[in-house]
Design a protein around this motif. Structure first.
Motif, PDB file in Angstrom:
ATOM      1  N   LEU A  64     -58.251 142.922  50.463  1.00 57.41           N
ATOM      2  CA  LEU A  64     -59.447 143.160  51.279  1.00 57.41           C
ATOM      3  C   LEU A  64     -59.709 144.634  51.527  1.00 57.41           C
ATOM      4  O   LEU A  64     -60.773 144.991  52.013  1.00 57.41           O
ATOM      5  CB  LEU A  64     -59.323 142.434  52.627  1.00 57.41           C
ATOM      6  N   TRP A  65     -58.741 145.497  51.240  1.00 54.43           N
ATOM      7  CA  TRP A  65     -58.939 146.921  51.497  1.00 54.43           C
ATOM      8  C   TRP A  65     -58.259 147.714  50.388  1.00 54.43           C
ATOM      9  O   TRP A  65     -57.138 147.384  49.994  1.00 54.43           O
ATOM     10  CB  TRP A  65     -58.353 147.311  52.866  1.00 54.43           C
ATOM     11  N   THR A  66     -58.961 148.731  49.884  1.00 58.90           N
ATOM     12  CA  THR A  66     -58.345 149.683  48.946  1.00 58.90           C
ATOM     13  C   THR A  66     -58.702 151.097  49.377  1.00 58.90           C
ATOM     14  O   THR A  66     -59.720 151.323  50.054  1.00 58.90           O
ATOM     15  CB  THR A  66     -58.820 149.471  47.496  1.00 58.90           C
ATOM     16  N   GLY A  67     -57.872 152.034  49.013  1.00 56.67           N
ATOM     17  CA  GLY A  67     -58.130 153.433  49.371  1.00 56.67           C
ATOM     18  C   GLY A  67     -57.089 154.318  48.726  1.00 56.67           C
ATOM     19  O   GLY A  67     -56.355 153.889  47.826  1.00 56.67           O
ATOM     20  N   VAL A 119     -57.448 144.718  58.677  1.00 57.36           N
ATOM     21  CA  VAL A 119     -57.913 143.669  59.609  1.00 57.36           C
ATOM     22  C   VAL A 119     -59.417 143.821  59.865  1.00 57.36           C
ATOM     23  O   VAL A 119     -60.133 142.816  59.987  1.00 57.36           O
ATOM     24  CB  VAL A 119     -57.080 143.670  60.907  1.00 57.36           C
ATOM     25  N   ASP A 120     -59.916 145.054  59.910  1.00 57.73           N
ATOM     26  CA  ASP A 120     -61.371 145.236  60.006  1.00 57.73           C
ATOM     27  C   ASP A 120     -62.068 144.619  58.787  1.00 57.73           C
ATOM     28  O   ASP A 120     -63.122 143.987  58.915  1.00 57.73           O
ATOM     29  CB  ASP A 120     -61.730 146.729  60.107  1.00 57.73           C
ATOM     30  N   LEU A 125     -53.922 152.904  47.164  1.00 62.98           N
ATOM     31  CA  LEU A 125     -53.355 151.897  48.067  1.00 62.98           C
ATOM     32  C   LEU A 125     -54.217 150.653  48.017  1.00 62.98           C
ATOM     33  O   LEU A 125     -55.440 150.736  47.898  1.00 62.98           O
ATOM     34  CB  LEU A 125     -53.372 152.418  49.510  1.00 62.98           C
ATOM     35  N   GLN A 126     -53.545 149.490  48.136  1.00 61.85           N
ATOM     36  CA  GLN A 126     -54.325 148.270  48.333  1.00 61.85           C
ATOM     37  C   GLN A 126     -53.620 147.382  49.342  1.00 61.85           C
ATOM     38  O   GLN A 126     -52.410 147.232  49.328  1.00 61.85           O
ATOM     39  CB  GLN A 126     -54.559 147.526  47.023  1.00 61.85           C
ATOM     40  N   GLU A 180     -49.753 142.927  52.964  1.00 62.90           N
ATOM     41  CA  GLU A 180     -48.918 143.706  52.047  1.00 62.90           C
ATOM     42  C   GLU A 180     -49.677 144.958  51.621  1.00 62.90           C
ATOM     43  O   GLU A 180     -50.837 144.874  51.217  1.00 62.90           O
ATOM     44  CB  GLU A 180     -48.590 142.875  50.792  1.00 62.90           C
ATOM     45  N   LEU A 181     -49.003 146.107  51.713  1.00 63.14           N
ATOM     46  CA  LEU A 181     -49.582 147.354  51.230  1.00 63.14           C
ATOM     47  C   LEU A 181     -48.839 147.749  49.958  1.00 63.14           C
ATOM     48  O   LEU A 181     -47.616 147.928  49.976  1.00 63.14           O
ATOM     49  CB  LEU A 181     -49.453 148.457  52.287  1.00 63.14           C
ATOM     50  N   LYS A 182     -49.605 147.868  48.863  1.00 59.15           N
ATOM     51  CA  LYS A 182     -48.998 148.193  47.570  1.00 59.15           C
ATOM     52  C   LYS A 182     -49.659 149.415  46.953  1.00 59.15           C
ATOM     53  O   LYS A 182     -50.795 149.764  47.297  1.00 59.15           O
ATOM     54  CB  LYS A 182     -49.167 147.006  46.614  1.00 59.15           C
ATOM     55  N   ASP A 183     -48.932 150.048  46.038  1.00 61.46           N
ATOM     56  CA  ASP A 183     -49.547 151.121  45.256  1.00 61.46           C
ATOM     57  C   ASP A 183     -50.097 150.528  43.949  1.00 61.46           C
ATOM     58  O   ASP A 183     -50.117 149.306  43.771  1.00 61.46           O
ATOM     59  CB  ASP A 183     -48.558 152.266  45.012  1.00 61.46           C
TER      60      ASP A 183
END
Lengths: 158, 158
Positions: B7-10, B36-37, B76-77, B95-98
């Motif tokens: 749901l989020w990448t950066g 979460v946003d 990051l995702q 989960e935060l992954k590269d």
């Protein structure tokens, strides 16, 4: 009731307030990180100490409990208690309170001492060990309410 | 292995890097808050949805585990899995992954649905409930490694 050491004070900045009209969850984490930075100064691991000892601290784990909302401008204070430690690790308890002594949030952190030369865990330098030893500690049977608990939805019939 | 919903990448911004030369612990919390946003948008609780339903989400608890360092510019995702939920609460795993699929950190959060009218917990609006129901879930015996664990120094002779 355990004695704690107040190491950080501040106020809720306007840019910390989110669409819910209160201090954003990530800013609580920022304040708890600031408290650990203040702890590092206290145990002589400020910038000069990190350089001198070629040593720093990494955060391994952080359990934050959000207990009350904090609004713009509210005074904040973070105080620290050591729950456990060994030669390389500190298990910390941080309480965030407002100026009426209301508990806003708690943070339970596992911190690891790291050699900057090897980038591997390493025992605390002697002065750091001494400074830690002089901080408030709670023995296991005195750990604060809410510490070291599992996360999960508890159902009434369980 | 559970399916998760990204749901989020950066990328790791330069201002997120601290004196240890890696992404600061509080910025991991920021990224998990961003995730979460993004979840709120996904379940129709973006700004328009919050206004329409007079409803929002509060974070009650967040357990972050730091597993690997992230350096400036790293992609990051963040992906989400629902571990449990009831009418008002969601127990989330993030989960935060590269970009090599390495797990950098995990965040386990308890989220509470709140009425903006009463400022009290309230059941999810129907559309939110439906959107949540369509997200990936893990049953209790499939919860990811590292979820729902106690924090503490484990000693070899214990």
């Amino acid at each position: 009731m355990n004695e704690t050491l107040t190491l950080w004070t501040g106020n809720v900045l306007s840019e910390w307030v989110d669409y819910n009209g209160h201090m954003n969850d990530a800013e609580y984490a920022r304040v708890f990180s600031n408290a650990v930075d203040a702890l590092m100064e206290h145990i002589e691991l400020d910038e000069a100490g990190r350089q001198h000892h070629q040593y720093t601290l990494f955060t391994l784990e952080n359990h934050i409990k959000y207990l009350a909302e904090a609004h713009q401008g509210a005074p904040l204070q973070a105080s620290i208690l050591i729950l456990d430690r060994d030669a390389k690790r500190v298990h910390l308890w941080v309480e965030l309170k407002d100026d009426s002594n209301q508990l806003l949030a708690t943070s339970e952190q596992m911190i690891m001492g790291m050699s900057n030369e090897t980038r591997r865990p390493a025992p605390f330098p002697l002065i750091v060990e001494e400074k830690l030893a002089n901080m408030p500690h709670a023995s296991f049977n005195q750990w604060p309410k809410g510490s070291n608990t599992l996360i999960g939805i508890r159902r009434k019939n369980q």
